[in-house]
Design a protein around this motif. Structure first.
Motif: not given
Ligand SMILES: Nc1ncnc2c1ncn2[C@@H]1O[C@H](COP(=O)(O)OP(=O)(O)OP(=O)(O)O)[C@@H](O)[C@H]1O
Ligand SMILES: [Mg+2]
Lengths: 265, 594
Positions: B334-355
């Protein structure tokens, strides 16, 4: 008898490819009375070694078999008759001395030449028939031809060979047993198959080691008659080992073997 | 001639010898099966990797990426020339995704990939691994109404339909929470008022405010909060107030649709938002941030994000990021879904540039991506290229990698080497083929196959010793026959070839039957696995481990041929010693043998 024997003689030369005849230096048999010795053993020594203990069997044995004659080798059990026969048939090599066939020394021939000699010039019959148990009487008779011809040669001459094997089995009176396995045959029948096998390649020489030793008198008598016929009609040289004086008396020459030496009678 | 005759005869009359080749048979069958399965796995894996990675990948290790990708692309076109079949630009960035599930936040480390919708499909098999049929045809980052994964029975309801229900339920929950908090506040004020009146120092203000609200008396106050608490008891009061614990359960079940409207009808009666409640809201002192959130959401439809009709930027998550595969009590996968199409998620990623700074961005899951390569499914998340560039503060000319698809039959390594000459490592650019990137994995699988092959060939070699022993026995048994043959003029090599031919026939028979059995087994491997499962009750092939529903197989004719040839060779080699013994046998001794 003659009518069945005839086809064998001419066919013998037809059936055998030319090269074999050349290799053996075979000459047409000459039925002239002063028969030269076709097979000759001179001063042969043979001993077996067992646990460092030497058992001398033959000690300066001399032997000669006249061409086209029957020779009997008589001797007590253990006197070395079978040993001598094996030496004559190049199945074993003497420690000393020489064995000649048709004026040519055969005891020191290379292995392949000896194999060829046994296959083409020699027929052997044993007391215990020594047929291969898994193949039919007919196939047993064909065996020397198969060995001789190789796969393709055999296939090419197959009809010829089969016909000859069939004729020989007919000659020994076993036409109705062609496709029986040896275990389905009686002792006399097996020995007759062995004779047919010994003759199939058209040999000059037949070595028989107590061919009737395992048979009742009557059956043995028929086998001996057959050998006699072959000797008379085809000039086959026969050397026969036997215990039986009466059998020996039927032969042209008798040789006694004692103390590792032969005594001609 | 006599060799074949006797060889055949011995074979026909000695079935015990066949027993000695049973192990050859089994060895060959196992080898065929193992190789087919391993090749099947490898081929499947390679196909997937290849599909995802495209043929040649040009990656920049600079934080800014490839600054002017148009120039680079032009150069690549020039270098690769005719052989180029497709080219796409990609931004790769390590990221973290936070998934809200039942009030908990699940974070996963992901590989965020910005793809160009137009050209990515030319280069990669991306779209065929998506779940929604429309997305499979054409990649889109818009949430679909519904119809996700139609061929997957356990897949929860997803898409706009689900999103609206969820948003409505959340609203309702927030309203209930608000009502509850208002009640609490009212109670507090009431109690204060009672205490004040009891102590004599009553406050006119509080009394006045209370009178504006519904006319509650002290006696019927307690039941109201309790009623409402029934629904919200489990609701964790985290700052966002987004969680609605019972919702997934309702929605997953078939009566989810029924449950939601009933919830709505109850909200019509209890929600403070419908009808007379605005007055109460204004008059009450602000109880906390959740009330704020509801207020802001409600106040201006045009400007403010409404989850019932709006979506964030779309994101396609690798299916293992948003789900776990497990075995339920009955043993079903069985698959258990934490999230499914239609849910929102928060994505954290680095900005471009040297710092780089961490950038938090909300995305709406619009589809799952299932390549069945667990590594990819557990880390890849796709967003539109332009949005990622924009969020990261990259120029729209900058990308981190360029993926090339070459024409069929093109020499990947040659193209890679030409590109390497053009883009040396000094430019912080790395050119590799998909094989280079997955080299270690492929090498490991290759290694495994090799070792298995060696081990299994050892099994056949062991079988070879069995043949050796059997043949020695047969040679001894046939001693007399050998003597007879020799007395009839058979040569040593002729006698030997009887037994060599015997070995050859037996080996060929064993290997042939083994290969046939192996091929039949491979053809029915999944049926066999199922059968074994029902008989032993043990899972033979565990889909939770391998990510394959069925066992993949690939029969390579050359492998089968090699296995058969090898087995026959071993059988022949095992018969060499007995054959030599037969050849050397002394004719007289053989004749005397009893
Ligand atoms: N392989 C061998 N090893 C040792 N001794 C042997 C071997 N073969 C034969 N002998 C011995 O050689 C002697 C002669 O044996 P052979 O078989 O030639 O006798 P034979 O005259 O044929 O006897 P029989 O009439 O009983 O057949 C015997 O004493 C025998 O024990
Ligand atoms: Mg004897």
């Amino acid at each position: 008898m003659n009518s069945t024997a005839r086809p064998i003689q001419p066919r013998k030369r037809d059936a055998i490819p030319l090269r074999v005849v050349e290799a053996a230096g075979l000459q047409p048999a000459s039925p002239t009375p002063p028969a030269p010795a076709i097979l000759q053993a001179t001063d042969v020594y043979k001993s077996y070694r067992r646990n460092r203990h030497e058992v001398p069997v033959l000690r300066g044995c001399n032997f000669a078999a006249a061409s086209g004659k029957t020779t009997a080798i008589l001797g007590q059990s253990g006197s070395g008759k079978t040993t001598l026969l094996h030496l004559l048939g190049t199945l074993d090599a003497p420690d000393r001395g020489r064995i000649e066939f048709d004026g040519q020394r055969i005891d020191n021939l290379p292995r392949t030449a000896r194999d060829r000699f046994r296959n083409r010039q020699l027929g052997m019959i044993f007391q215990f028939y020594h047929l291969l148990p898994e193949i039919t009487a007919f196939q047993n008779v064909l065996l020397p031809m198969m060995i001789h011809a190789g796969f393709r040669g055999y296939l090419r001459h197959r009809r010829q060979y089969r016909q000859r094997a069939q004729e020989l089995l007919e000659r020994v009176g076993l036409l109705h047993r062609l496709h029986h396995k040896p275990r389905e045959l009686s002792g006399g029948e097996m020995q007759r198959v062995a004779i047919a096998r010994a003759l199939v390649a058209g040999p000059k020489l037949l070595l028989a080691d107590e061919p009737t030793g395992n048979l009742d008198r009557q059956t043995g008598q028929r086998i001996l008659d057959l050998l006699d016929d072959l000797n008379r009609e085809e000039g086959l040289t026969i050397v026969m080992v036997t215990h039986d004086e009466s059998i020996a008396q039927r032969c042209d020459a008798v040789v006694h073997l004692a103390d590792g030496k032969t005594v001609e009678v | 001639m006599y060799r074949w005759l006797l060889c055949w005869r011995y074979l026909r009359t000695r079935y015990i010898a066949l027993a000695s080749v049973v192990s050859v048979m089994l060895g060959v069958a196992t080898l065929v099966i193992v190789n087919s399965v391993m090749d099947g796995f490898t081929a499947e894996m390679q196909q997937r990797m290849h599909g995802i990675l495209s043929d040649v990948i040009i990656e920049s290790h600079s934080a800014h990426g490839l600054p002017n990708y148009q120039d680079t692309v032009a150069k690549i076109r020039q270098v690769v020339g005719e052989e180029l079949a497709g080219i796409t630009t990609v931004v790769h960035v390590p990221a973290m995704v936070s998934i809200d599930h039942r009030g908990e936040t699940i974070t996963r480390q992901i590989n965020l990939i910005g793809i160009d919708i137009e050209s990515y499909a030319d280069v990669s098999d991306f779209s065929k691994y998506l779940l929604h049929p429309e997305n499979q045809k054409r990649i889109g980052f818009d949430l679909k109404e519904d119809g996700y994964a139609p061929d997957r029975p356990g897949f929860p309801e997803s898409g706009w339909k689900y999103r609206r229900l969820k948003a409505a339920a959340e609203k309702q929950l927030r309203a209930m929470q608000l009502a509850y908090e208002q009640e609490q506040e009212r109670n507090r004020l009431l109690r204060a008022a009672i205490e004040a009146s009891a102590s004599g120092s009553s406050s006119a203000n509080t009394a006045a405010e209370l009178s504006v609200g519904s006319p509650v008396t002290a006696s019927d106050l307690p039941p109201t909060p309790r009623d409402q608490a029934d629904g919200a008891a489990e609701a964790p009061h985290d700052g966002h107030g987004l969680a609605f614990p019972e919702l997934p359960a309702h929605l997953r079940s078939n009566d989810g649709d029924d449950a939601a409207p009933s919830g709505k009808s109850s909200s019509a009666t209890t929600s403070p938002r419908t009808g007379a409640t605005p007055g109460a809201e204004q008059s009450l002192p602000t109880p906390g941030p959740s009330v704020d959130a509801v207020a802001t959401l409600d106040s201006d439809q045009a400007k403010v994000f409404d989850p019932e009709v709006d979506q964030h930027e779309g994101i396609v998550l690798g299916i293992s990021i948003g789900s776990t595969r497990y075995r339920d009590a009955a043993g079903r996968v069985t698959d258990y879904y934490y999230v499914r199409p239609g849910d929102d998620v928060l994505v954290t990623f680095p900005s471009a540039g040297t710092s780089p700074r961490a950038i938090n961005e909300r995305f709406t899951v619009v589809d799952f991506y299932e390549s069945k390569m667990s590594e990819y499914d557990a880390t890849f998340a796709f967003v539109p290229l332009d949005k990622l560039q924009q969020y990261r503060g990259m120029s729209s000319d900058a990308v981190t990698s360029i993926q090339l698809k070459l024409r069929d039959g093109a020499d990947l390594n040659a193209v890679r080497d030409r590109l390497r000459a053009e883009f040396p490592l000094e430019l912080m650019v790395q050119v590799s083929t998909w094989r280079d990137l997955q080299g270690p994995l492929l090498a490991a699988v290759q290694m495994e196959t090799t070792i298995l092959n060696i081990l299994l060939f050892l099994i056949i070699a062991v079988a070879g010793f069995g043949i050796l022993a059997t043949f020695f026995m047969i040679v001894v048994e046939k001693t007399k026959d050998i003597g007879i043959l020799k007395s009839l003029g058979a040569s040593g090599s002729g006698v030997a070839s009887i037994f060599l031919g015997y070995g050859l026939l037996l080996g060929a028979f064993g290997a042939g039957v083994g290969a046939l059995a192996g091929l039949v087994f491979v053809a029915n491997i999944n049926t066999v696995a199922d059968m074994l499962e029902t008989i032993t009750g043990q899972e033979v092939f565990d889909p939770t481990v391998y990510y394959f529903e069925t066992i993949p197989t690939l029969v390579q004719p050359m492998t089968v041929v090699w296995v058969v040839v090898g087995a026959v060779l071993i059988a022949v080699m095992a018969s060499v010693l007995p054959a030599m013994r037969a050849a050397r046998m002394h004719p007289v001794e053989a004749l005397r043998y009893e």
